[in-house]
Design a protein around this motif. Structure first.
Motif, short mmCIF file in Angstrom:
data_model
loop_
_atom_site.label_atom_id
_atom_site.label_comp_id
_atom_site.label_asym_id
_atom_site.label_seq_id
_atom_site.Cartn_x
_atom_site.Cartn_y
_atom_site.Cartn_z
N ASN A 53 22.47 45.36 36.68
CA ASN A 53 21.32 45.05 37.53
C ASN A 53 21.53 45.57 38.95
O ASN A 53 20.59 45.98 39.63
CB ASN A 53 21.07 43.54 37.58
N LYS A 54 22.77 45.52 39.40
CA LYS A 54 23.11 46.04 40.72
C LYS A 54 24.52 46.58 40.66
O LYS A 54 25.33 46.17 39.81
CB LYS A 54 22.99 44.96 41.81
N LEU A 55 24.84 47.50 41.56
CA LEU A 55 26.15 48.16 41.52
C LEU A 55 26.58 48.49 42.94
O LEU A 55 25.84 49.15 43.68
CB LEU A 55 26.06 49.43 40.68
N ASP A 56 27.73 47.99 43.33
CA ASP A 56 28.29 48.29 44.64
C ASP A 56 29.29 49.43 44.50
O ASP A 56 30.15 49.42 43.61
CB ASP A 56 28.99 47.06 45.22
N ILE A 139 25.55 44.66 31.19
CA ILE A 139 25.09 44.51 29.81
C ILE A 139 25.54 45.74 29.04
O ILE A 139 25.30 46.87 29.46
CB ILE A 139 23.57 44.36 29.72
N ASP A 140 26.23 45.51 27.94
CA ASP A 140 26.71 46.60 27.08
C ASP A 140 25.64 46.90 26.03
O ASP A 140 25.53 46.20 25.02
CB ASP A 140 28.02 46.20 26.42
N LEU A 141 24.84 47.93 26.27
CA LEU A 141 23.75 48.26 25.36
C LEU A 141 24.22 49.05 24.14
O LEU A 141 23.42 49.44 23.31
CB LEU A 141 22.65 49.03 26.10
N GLY A 142 25.52 49.26 24.04
CA GLY A 142 26.07 49.83 22.82
C GLY A 142 26.17 48.80 21.71
O GLY A 142 26.40 49.15 20.56
N CYS A 150 19.10 41.78 26.33
CA CYS A 150 18.52 42.40 27.53
C CYS A 150 17.02 42.60 27.38
O CYS A 150 16.24 42.34 28.28
CB CYS A 150 19.22 43.73 27.79
N LYS A 151 16.61 43.04 26.18
CA LYS A 151 15.22 43.44 25.97
C LYS A 151 14.23 42.29 26.13
O LYS A 151 13.10 42.48 26.57
CB LYS A 151 15.07 44.07 24.58
#
Length: 452
Positions: A53-56, A139-142, A150-151
Motif C-alpha cells: 500500500n505504501k513503500l518508503d 500482500i503476496d499476490l503470488g 486483497c481483491k
C-alpha cells in the motif's frame, strides 16, 4: 505480453527486458542487470507478485513483513548482516522489495552462490550490511489466498451505492431507496430451486442487505485477464444458458415496462447536452456515416414485441457473475429489481438478460472499463481500437453458437441501446464515456454487416 500491457508500461516510461524462459530468479536478475550496465547509481528490485500500500525508499535495505500464513518464504535470519538495531525474530519474511547500493557486488555475490538469489543476498550483505525496514502493508499476490484477500477490498460500486466488507459479508446500501428495495425484493422472491446460484443473502431491514463474500473471480476478470481456452468458455456459456433457461421459466401475467427506446432517448439527451452534440449530427466510423436519429430508427425495427414477463436478473453482465471451477457452476449477484419506470419487480423482458451477456462478450464492455482501448473523435470521425487478445474471436463465435444462435441482429440492436443509455452513468471519466459512445458505432457496423 498483451499489447495493452505493453502500451501502458510504455506510457509510464517503463523499458521492458525480456529474459530467457526457464531460468532461476537469480539467473534472471543477473541477466537483467547485465543488460542495464554500466551502473552509476543504486538499484531497486521489486518482485512482480509483490504489492505494498505504501513503500518508503531507503538505500541498501531489505523490506520485511510479518508472515500471516504458512508458506515456503525466505525468512530474515542471522545469515543476513544488518547495520541497524532491528530485533530479529522467526516471523519476518523478505517481502519482495530490495534496494542495492552496489549492483556489481550483487552480481558477483549471486555468481559465487551458484545463481542462488537468497544466498547471493546473504553473501552481498557481508560487505554491504542491510538496513532492515518493516512494512506490514505487504500482500503476496503470488498466493491465491492473498490474491482473494486483497481483491475483496477493491470495489467498483456506483457513486449512489455504498458497499463495505464486514466479517466475510458485503454490506450494500444506496442513496436511492427504491433501488435497494428492488434488489432486496428480488433476492426474497428468487426461485428456491436455484438458490445454489446465489451467495447467501440477509435482509438487514434498514434499507440495506448483506451477501456472502465469495472467493471466486467474476467472468469479467476471467474474460479480460484470464486467458482461458475456448473449451473452458464453452463450458461457462453452457452453464449460463442453462441457468437463464431455468430462471426464465418462472413467469407472471403482471406487466412490466421495458421499453428500450424510451430509456435510451431519456438518458442519451443528457449525454448529448453535456457534450454539445445532438441527435441529427452525422458521425463517421470506418465506412459508415449515420446520425443517432437514423441509427435508433434502424435498430428499433429489429426489436420485436415482448409477449411474456419472466423472472430476470436484470443486470446479468460478466461483472455480476462468478464462476466456480470446482462445481462448474455460476454464482450471480447485484440484480436490477426494477423495471424501466422504477417499479419494484423481479419480472421483465428475458431478452434483457441475454443482451447484458451480449454487451460483455460481443460488446467488449469489460475491456473498455479496464482501459484497454484507444479512442479519438476528430471532426465527427470516430476512431476506436479495443485491445483484445487474438483468441477473443474464437470465444465470441462460441458465444453466438450457444447463447444466441438466432436473432443476432435483435441482440445487436438491444445491446446498442445498452451502450447508448449507459453514457450518463460514466460522466466521471470522459475518455471512457466517449469510448463507450464510439463502441455503439462499432457494434452498429457489425449489425449492418450481418445483412451482407
Amino acid at each position: 505480453m498483451d499489447k495493452s500491457d505493453k502500451d501502458r508500461l510504455k506510457q509510464l516510461g517503463v523499458n521492458i527486458i525480456f529474459a530467457p524462459d526457464n531460468i532461476t530468479l537469480g539467473e534472471s536478475i543477473v541477466y537483467c542487470l547485465n543488460m542495464l550496465m554500466p551502473f552509476n547509481e543504486s538499484i531497486r528490485i521489486l518482485h512482480g507478485d509483490t504489492y505494498f500500500n505504501k513503500l518508503d525508499f531507503c538505500n541498501n535495505s531489505l523490506v520485511v513483513s510479518k508472515a500471516k500464513n504458512n508458506y515456503d518464504w525466505e525468512f530474515l535470519s542471522r545469515d543476513y548482516k544488518i547495520n541497524n538495531n532491528f530485533i530479529l525474530n522467526d516471523n519476518m519474511v523478505l517481502s519482495g522489495y530490495f534496494e542495492i547500493s552496489d549492483p556489481y557486488e550483487l552480481i558477483h555475490s549471486i555468481l559465487k552462490s551458484n545463481f542462488s538469489w537468497t544466498q547471493g543476498l546473504k553473501l552481498y550483505s557481508k560487505n554491504n550490511p542491510f538496513k532492515i525496514v518493516e512494512n506490514n502493508t505487504w500482500i503476496d499476490l503470488g498466493l491465491i489466498s492473498s490474491y482473494f484477500y486483497c481483491k475483496k477490498y477493491i470495489t467498483s460500486q456506483r457513486a449512489f451505492n455504498d458497499l463495505k466488507i464486514e466479517n466475510g459479508w458485503f454490506v450494500k446500501s444506496s442513496s436511492i431507496k427504491q433501488k435497494i428495495e428492488g434488489e432486496i425484493n428480488w433476492f426474497e422472491k428468487f426461485p428456491i430451486q436455484l438458490d445454489l446460484n446465489l451467495p447467501r443473502f440477509v435482509n438487514l431491514n434498514s434499507g440495506s442487505y448483506k451477501i456472502e463474500y465469495l472467493y471466486l473471480n467474476t467472468l469479467s476478470e476471467l474474460f479480460v485477464f484470464g486467458k482461458l481456452s475456448k473449451i473452458v468458455w464453452t463450458r461457462i456459456f453452457n452453464t449460463l444458458k442453462s441457468f437463464l433457461t431455468k430462471l426464465h421459466s418462472y413467469k407472471t401475467d403482471t406487466g412490466s415496462e421495458f421499453n428500450f427506446f424510451s430509456k435510451t432517448t431519456n438518458r442519451l439527451y443528457t449525454f448529448l447536452d453535456d457534450n454539445g452534440f445532438d441527435m441529427t449530427m452525422v458521425w463517421r466510423f470506418e465506412n459508415i456515416e449515420i446520425s443517432l436519429n437514423e441509427m435508433l430508427r434502424n435498430i428499433n425495427l429489429e426489436i420485436g414485441q415482448n409477449d411474456t414477463n419472466s423472472f430476470i436478473h436484470g443486470d446479468f453482465c460478466f461483472s455480476n457473475i462468478m464462476y466456480d471451477f470446482k462445481s462448474e457452476d455460476i454464482k450471480t449477484f447485484d440484480p436490477r429489481g426494477l423495471d424501466f419506470s422504477g417499479n419494484i419487480t423481479p419480472f421483465g423482458d428475458s431478452r434483457y438478460d441475454y443482451a447484458k451477456l451480449f454487451h460483455s462478450c460481443i460488446g467488449l464492455y469489460d475491456f473498455i472499463i479496464a482501459g484497454f482501448y484507444d479512442c479519438n473523435i476528430i471532426d465527427n470521425q470516430i476512431f476506436l481500437t479495443i485491445k483484445t487478445p487474438n483468441s477473443i474471436r474464437l470465444i465470441q463465435d462460441e458465444f453466438f453458437n450457444i447463447i444466441c444462435p438466432i436473432n443476432k441482429r435483435e441482440f445487436y440492436a438491444i445491446t446498442i441501446h445498452l451502450f447508448l443509455s449507459m453514457l450518463p452513468l460514466h460522466s466521471d471519466n470522459k475518455s471512457r464515456q466517449l469510448a463507450l459512445f464510439a463502441n455503439s458505432f462499432r457494434l452498429y457496423k457489425e449489425f449492418l454487416d450481418l445483412r451482407s
